[in-house]
Scaffold this active site. Structure first.
Site, short mmCIF file in Angstrom:
data_model
loop_
_atom_site.label_atom_id
_atom_site.label_comp_id
_atom_site.label_asym_id
_atom_site.label_seq_id
_atom_site.Cartn_x
_atom_site.Cartn_y
_atom_site.Cartn_z
N CYS A 83 42.96 45.58 43.85
CA CYS A 83 41.56 45.30 43.52
C CYS A 83 41.28 43.79 43.56
CB CYS A 83 41.20 45.94 42.18
SG CYS A 83 39.43 45.96 41.84
N HIS A 192 41.72 51.51 43.70
CA HIS A 192 42.54 51.64 42.50
C HIS A 192 43.55 52.78 42.68
CE1 HIS A 192 40.38 48.88 39.77
NE2 HIS A 192 39.32 49.20 40.50
N GLU A 194 46.06 53.50 40.91
CA GLU A 194 46.43 54.06 39.61
C GLU A 194 45.41 55.10 39.13
OE1 GLU A 194 43.62 50.75 38.47
OE2 GLU A 194 45.08 51.15 40.07
#
EC number: 4.3.2.10
Length: 214
Positions: A83, A192, A194
């Site tokens: 990011c 992202h 995650e």
């Protein structure tokens, strides 16, 4: 056991990144969220996340004393930018505008309002927020096991505009843009992982297994 340092310079939801890496490492690596330059220096691999406004992120990075160690790690060991951490690797961002680290040539640019129209003539929102397809431009070890067209989760108003041919993954909103860039020991992604479920965890696991060679 290898050591993976996740750089904590006070910006972003770093604990979700840490928990995701701990999950995929499954005891095969020591994962540590750290603001200590010495811990980053001693790590075998470095993860450089970030979330928020680029000027604030760059200021926090400099004030934390981590800037020099991040640059050193990017030149020496497997390095993963996520990011805003990925955006900081370019020379400059239109957000601010802000001079950044210059690891990659090029800049980070805002989605232009006059181009944010889909194929049906509907106006698209900025920030770009939600699930988007990822298209393989150049094969990379970190994309192993992830099919072309897989969806990842994005939240951003700016995107990479590399000056060199370093883009390995592209997405589209509505035009194609570089969603991940890589060179030698560095891989950096705009979205992202995650928060991207199975595919995102696969990407993180691939980094845990990666030797830093393209």
């Amino acid at each position: 056991m290898q050591k993976i340092a996740i750089v904590d310079y006070g910006m972003g939801n770093l604990h979700s990144v840490t928990k995701a890496f701990e999950l995929v490492a499954d005891g095969r690596a020591q994962v540590e969220l750290t603001a200590d330059p010495a811990v980053v220096a001693a790590a075998d691999k470095v993860v450089f996340p970030g979330q928020g406004a680029m000027p604030d992120c760059m200021r926090h990075l400099e004030e934390s004393g981590l800037k020099a160690e991040v640059l050193k790690a990017a030149g020496e060991k497997p390095f993963f930018g996520i990011c805003v951490g990925a955006q900081l690797l370019f020379e400059r961002s239109e957000e601010g505008p802000t001079d950044s680290l210059g690891v990659f040539k090029g800049q980070v640019v805002r989605f232009p309002p006059d181009r944010m129209i889909d194929a049906d003539g509907n106006k698209l929102k900025v920030p770009h927020m939600g699930w988007n397809e990822m298209f393989i431009k150049h094969a990379h070890p970190l994309w192993a096991g992830i099919p072309d067209g897989e969806r990842f989760y994005f939240v951003h108003s700016y995107h990479f505009a590399p000056a060199d041919d370093v883009a390995v993954i592209e997405s589209a909103y509505p035009y194609r843009f570089a969603a991940a860039v890589a060179r030698d020991n560095i891989f950096a992604i705009q979205c992202h992982p995650e928060k991207s479920h199975r595919a995102g965890l696969q990407l993180l696991q691939n980094f845990v297994n990666w030797d830093g060679k393209a």
